[in-house]
Design an enzyme around this catalytic site. Structure first.
Site, PDB file in Angstrom:
ATOM      1  N   GLU A  15       0.825  -1.213   0.000  1.00 40.47           N
ATOM      2  CA  GLU A  15       0.000   0.000   0.000  1.00 40.47           C
ATOM      3  C   GLU A  15       0.859   1.264   0.000  1.00 40.47           C
ATOM      4  O   GLU A  15       0.377   2.353   0.313  1.00 40.47           O
ATOM      5  CB  GLU A  15      -0.941  -0.019   1.203  1.00 40.47           C
ATOM      6  CG  GLU A  15      -1.963  -1.156   1.132  1.00 40.47           C
ATOM      7  CD  GLU A  15      -2.882  -1.208   2.335  1.00 40.47           C
ATOM      8  OE1 GLU A  15      -2.586  -0.532   3.344  1.00 40.47           O
ATOM      9  OE2 GLU A  15      -3.894  -1.923   2.262  1.00 40.47           O
ATOM     10  N   HIS A  53     -13.183  -2.721   7.532  1.00 39.60           N
ATOM     11  CA  HIS A  53     -11.788  -3.025   7.232  1.00 39.60           C
ATOM     12  C   HIS A  53     -10.836  -2.554   8.333  1.00 39.60           C
ATOM     13  O   HIS A  53     -10.125  -3.358   8.930  1.00 39.60           O
ATOM     14  CB  HIS A  53     -11.413  -2.398   5.884  1.00 39.60           C
ATOM     15  CG  HIS A  53     -10.008  -2.679   5.432  1.00 39.60           C
ATOM     16  ND1 HIS A  53      -9.567  -2.387   4.159  1.00 39.60           N
ATOM     17  CD2 HIS A  53      -8.935  -3.201   6.077  1.00 39.60           C
ATOM     18  CE1 HIS A  53      -8.296  -2.740   4.035  1.00 39.60           C
ATOM     19  NE2 HIS A  53      -7.892  -3.224   5.190  1.00 39.60           N
TER      20      HIS A  53
END
Length: 269
Positions: A119, A214
């Site tokens: 990420e 999440h």
């Protein structure tokens, strides 16, 4: 091989602080397996010797051009690495990278060829925006706080500032130490461009953003500051859930009481 941390006490302290945060994430149950990421801008802590260090990896593409990161240095958690391992051995489970002059690529310079988090583009995009705005924030943290995620599993909490006001109302310290509240990003595929773009938009107004079902993404002065904001929000979520488990809806602080807090502590909102 000599570590980049040797003879650089300020850099060592910053990396060790980040490792300490990684340990807290694991201890809280927020970092299962290799879950979560931390990226810290360490540019102000590197010296000319570090700037002259050769690359130990090939040139790697970020995937986006970030003009404010030219020549910047970051300590990054490694992809596939566990927070509990980073807490013990930060330079074996993370690495230092240098952003190249094209602002679209980087190389690893220390200590080992540990590829940064998958990420990284999202994290670096946030850092790029923080520098653009003149912010003194230097860290980004993504983790999976159990109670906050649980509260994101109902649509009634996903409206703008609904969770913010619930969490602020549970204990005065939450509004004091996380005065911007909690931004909300509806569910998007993890690692997707849509998730990154939505997060960037929310971070214009919040320091901590909830990714529905999440986890959270936070920015702060350093990794500890980002962690502290998540921690106080998580405490409020625990209080709310414990009250519900006791069989009642918690009253929470009134809007008048929270406004009194805002004025008394000179909070931004």
């Amino acid at each position: 091989m000599k570590s980049i941390l040797e003879g650089r006490p300020a850099l060592r302290a910053e990396v060790e602080k980040t490792a300490e945060v990684a340990g807290y994430l694991w201890q809280n149950g927020w970092a299962e397996r290799n879950g979560g990421n931390i990226t810290v801008n360490i540019t102000d802590l590197v010296d000319d010797e570090v700037k002259a260090m050769p690359a130990i990896s090939e040139v790697k593409q970020i995937g986006v051009t970030l003009p404010y990161l030219k020549g910047c240095y970051f300590y990054c958690k490694g992809t596939g690495k566990r927070m509990r391992d980073l807490a013990r051995k930060p330079m074996e489970n993370g690495s230092v990278i240098r952003i190249l002059d094209d602002c679209a690529s980087y190389v690893i310079i220390a200590d080992n060829v540990v590829n940064p988090t998958s990420e990284l583009p999202s994290h670096l995009s946030v850092h790029n925006r923080m520098i653009e705005k003149g912010s003194n924030y230097r860290a980004t943290v993504h983790t999976h706080p159990i109670e906050l995620i649980a509260m994101s599993h109902t649509k009634k909490f996903m409206g703008k500032d609904v969770l913010t006001n619930i969490l602020w109302s549970m204990i005065p310290e939450t509004k004091a130490f996380c005065p911007l509240g909690l931004g909300i990003v509806p569910y998007e595929l993890p690692g997707s461009v849509k998730l990154a773009d939505a997060t960037m938009a929310e971070l214009e107004n919040y320091d901590v953003v909830m990714w529905e079902k999440h986890g959270v993404f936070a920015k702060g002065l350093d990794a500890m500051d980002a962690f502290d904001q998540i921690d106080v929000l998580s405490k409020s979520a625990k209080i709310y859930i414990n009250a519900k488990c006791m069989g009642f809806e918690p009253d929470g602080m009134t809007q008048e009481q929270m406004h009194e807090m805002t004025v008394a502590f000179n909070l931004p909102r």
